[in-house]
Scaffold this motif. Structure first.
Motif, PDB file in Angstrom:
ATOM      1  N   THR A   4      -3.282   0.695   3.639  1.00 54.58           N
ATOM      2  CA  THR A   4      -2.575   0.428   4.859  1.00 54.58           C
ATOM      3  C   THR A   4      -1.516   1.556   5.219  1.00 54.58           C
ATOM      4  O   THR A   4      -1.176   2.153   4.366  1.00 54.58           O
ATOM      5  CB  THR A   4      -2.002  -0.837   5.129  1.00 54.58           C
ATOM      6  N   ASP A   5      -1.199   1.745   6.473  1.00 52.29           N
ATOM      7  CA  ASP A   5      -0.043   2.797   6.914  1.00 52.29           C
ATOM      8  C   ASP A   5       1.122   2.443   6.104  1.00 52.29           C
ATOM      9  O   ASP A   5       2.044   3.266   5.753  1.00 52.29           O
ATOM     10  CB  ASP A   5      -0.066   2.452   8.483  1.00 52.29           C
ATOM     11  N   ARG A   6       1.314   1.369   5.946  1.00 57.71           N
ATOM     12  CA  ARG A   6       2.584   0.809   5.279  1.00 57.71           C
ATOM     13  C   ARG A   6       2.700   1.154   3.636  1.00 57.71           C
ATOM     14  O   ARG A   6       3.809   1.681   3.281  1.00 57.71           O
ATOM     15  CB  ARG A   6       2.748  -0.825   5.415  1.00 57.71           C
ATOM     16  N   GLU A   7       1.707   1.253   3.204  1.00 59.02           N
ATOM     17  CA  GLU A   7       1.464   1.317   1.687  1.00 59.02           C
ATOM     18  C   GLU A   7       1.396   2.763   1.608  1.00 59.02           C
ATOM     19  O   GLU A   7       2.199   3.266   0.566  1.00 59.02           O
ATOM     20  CB  GLU A   7       0.059   0.762   1.131  1.00 59.02           C
ATOM     21  N   ILE A  12       4.612   7.740  -0.193  1.00 55.78           N
ATOM     22  CA  ILE A  12       5.421   9.039   0.324  1.00 55.78           C
ATOM     23  C   ILE A  12       6.748   8.747  -0.062  1.00 55.78           C
ATOM     24  O   ILE A  12       7.227   9.726  -0.414  1.00 55.78           O
ATOM     25  CB  ILE A  12       5.034   9.221   1.626  1.00 55.78           C
ATOM     26  N   ILE A  13       7.352   7.741   0.187  1.00 55.77           N
ATOM     27  CA  ILE A  13       8.734   7.249   0.106  1.00 55.77           C
ATOM     28  C   ILE A  13       9.052   7.463  -1.479  1.00 55.77           C
ATOM     29  O   ILE A  13      10.090   8.192  -1.895  1.00 55.77           O
ATOM     30  CB  ILE A  13       9.383   6.056   0.594  1.00 55.77           C
ATOM     31  N   CYS A  14       8.476   6.863  -2.065  1.00 60.33           N
ATOM     32  CA  CYS A  14       8.563   6.842  -3.927  1.00 60.33           C
ATOM     33  C   CYS A  14       8.561   8.085  -4.354  1.00 60.33           C
ATOM     34  O   CYS A  14       9.244   8.449  -5.201  1.00 60.33           O
ATOM     35  CB  CYS A  14       7.491   5.763  -4.480  1.00 60.33           C
ATOM     36  N   THR A  15       7.288   8.891  -3.598  1.00 56.09           N
ATOM     37  CA  THR A  15       7.207  10.121  -4.328  1.00 56.09           C
ATOM     38  C   THR A  15       8.295  11.012  -4.058  1.00 56.09           C
ATOM     39  O   THR A  15       8.693  11.913  -4.984  1.00 56.09           O
ATOM     40  CB  THR A  15       5.841  10.634  -3.720  1.00 56.09           C
ATOM     41  N   VAL A  16       8.806  11.214  -2.825  1.00 62.23           N
ATOM     42  CA  VAL A  16       9.970  11.954  -2.496  1.00 62.23           C
ATOM     43  C   VAL A  16      11.108  11.435  -3.362  1.00 62.23           C
ATOM     44  O   VAL A  16      11.728  12.258  -3.792  1.00 62.23           O
ATOM     45  CB  VAL A  16      10.044  11.682  -0.962  1.00 62.23           C
ATOM     46  N   PHE A  17      11.452  10.296  -3.611  1.00 63.86           N
ATOM     47  CA  PHE A  17      12.540   9.751  -4.570  1.00 63.86           C
ATOM     48  C   PHE A  17      12.327  10.296  -5.732  1.00 63.86           C
ATOM     49  O   PHE A  17      13.376  10.777  -6.457  1.00 63.86           O
ATOM     50  CB  PHE A  17      12.366   8.308  -4.263  1.00 63.86           C
ATOM     51  N   TYR A  18      11.143  10.360  -6.447  1.00 63.54           N
ATOM     52  CA  TYR A  18      11.058  10.552  -7.839  1.00 63.54           C
ATOM     53  C   TYR A  18      11.009  12.146  -7.833  1.00 63.54           C
ATOM     54  O   TYR A  18      11.646  12.716  -8.967  1.00 63.54           O
ATOM     55  CB  TYR A  18       9.774   9.965  -8.504  1.00 63.54           C
ATOM     56  N   ILE A  19      10.611  12.878  -6.936  1.00 63.08           N
ATOM     57  CA  ILE A  19      10.877  14.326  -7.008  1.00 63.08           C
ATOM     58  C   ILE A  19      12.238  14.646  -6.745  1.00 63.08           C
ATOM     59  O   ILE A  19      12.888  15.752  -7.249  1.00 63.08           O
ATOM     60  CB  ILE A  19       9.855  15.022  -5.886  1.00 63.08           C
ATOM     61  N   THR A  20      12.787  14.124  -5.855  1.00 61.40           N
ATOM     62  CA  THR A  20      14.190  14.507  -5.666  1.00 61.40           C
ATOM     63  C   THR A  20      15.148  13.954  -7.012  1.00 61.40           C
ATOM     64  O   THR A  20      15.993  14.827  -7.627  1.00 61.40           O
ATOM     65  CB  THR A  20      14.798  13.546  -4.624  1.00 61.40           C
ATOM     66  N   LEU A  21      14.844  12.996  -7.443  1.00 58.46           N
ATOM     67  CA  LEU A  21      15.434  12.529  -8.810  1.00 58.46           C
ATOM     68  C   LEU A  21      15.315  13.640  -9.951  1.00 58.46           C
ATOM     69  O   LEU A  21      15.962  13.889 -10.715  1.00 58.46           O
ATOM     70  CB  LEU A  21      14.994  11.234  -9.457  1.00 58.46           C
TER      71      LEU A  21
END
Length: 169
Positions: A4-7, A12-21
């Motif tokens: 779904t769009d939400r998933e 995407i949010i989790c991926t960006v978070f882990y890359i930033t971390l």
């Protein structure tokens, strides 16, 4: 099974978070390496200066000083040193070992306890005597010595390693 769009948004949010971390951890690691390399460069420069730089006075100037005589008296009485004694001893040591205290403080932001222990090592006092003069336990003095070595060099070392370093600068 479709997402779904939400998933997709959460992925995407989790991926960006882990890359930033990951980037933050990597930068922190690089800064730590640069700091340790800078400290090691300072240490090597100090050790070269200690070999090349002539002493202002002979080491006997320390042992003959009034403050050193008071230190011996304090040890006989089991007393610790007063604030004025620390300043006087620092001055005597800096006169014999040009800029010793400045060099030491340039390596690491030391507490008074760290500096006092290092100063007493420089005048060749034993750990039990350092403990008496600083009003700390012998274990505390040993812990200070090994902790300082680790902070300055970035690796574990024994108390003798710190003593040898202090005597070399």
């Amino acid at each position: 099974m479709t997402m779904t769009d939400r998933e997709i948004f959460l992925l995407i949010i989790c991926t960006v978070f882990y890359i930033t971390l990951f980037i933050l951890v990597l930068q922190s690691h690089r800064r730590k390496i640069q700091l340790l390399q800078s400290r090691l460069d300072n240490i090597h420069a100090m050790q070269k200066m200690a070999v090349i730089e002539p002493r202002k006075q002979d080491i006997s100037a320390i042992f003959g000083s009034a403050v050193y005589q008071r230190i011996k008296q304090y040890l006989g009485e089991g007393r610790s040193m007063a604030n004025g004694d620390w300043a006087e001893l620092t001055e005597v040591v800096d006169n014999v070992y040009t800029g010793f205290s400045t060099k030491l403080y340039s390596l690491y932001n030391m507490s008074d306890q760290d500096f006092h222990v290092s100063l007493l090592i420089k005048v060749r006092l034993q750990p039990k005597d350092i403990a008496t003069l600083t009003a700390h336990s012998k274990e505390s003095v040993s812990s200070t010595r090994s902790r300082l070595y680790q902070k300055v060099f970035g690796q574990k070392g024994c108390t003798k390693d710190w003593d040898d370093f202090i005597l070399s600068i």
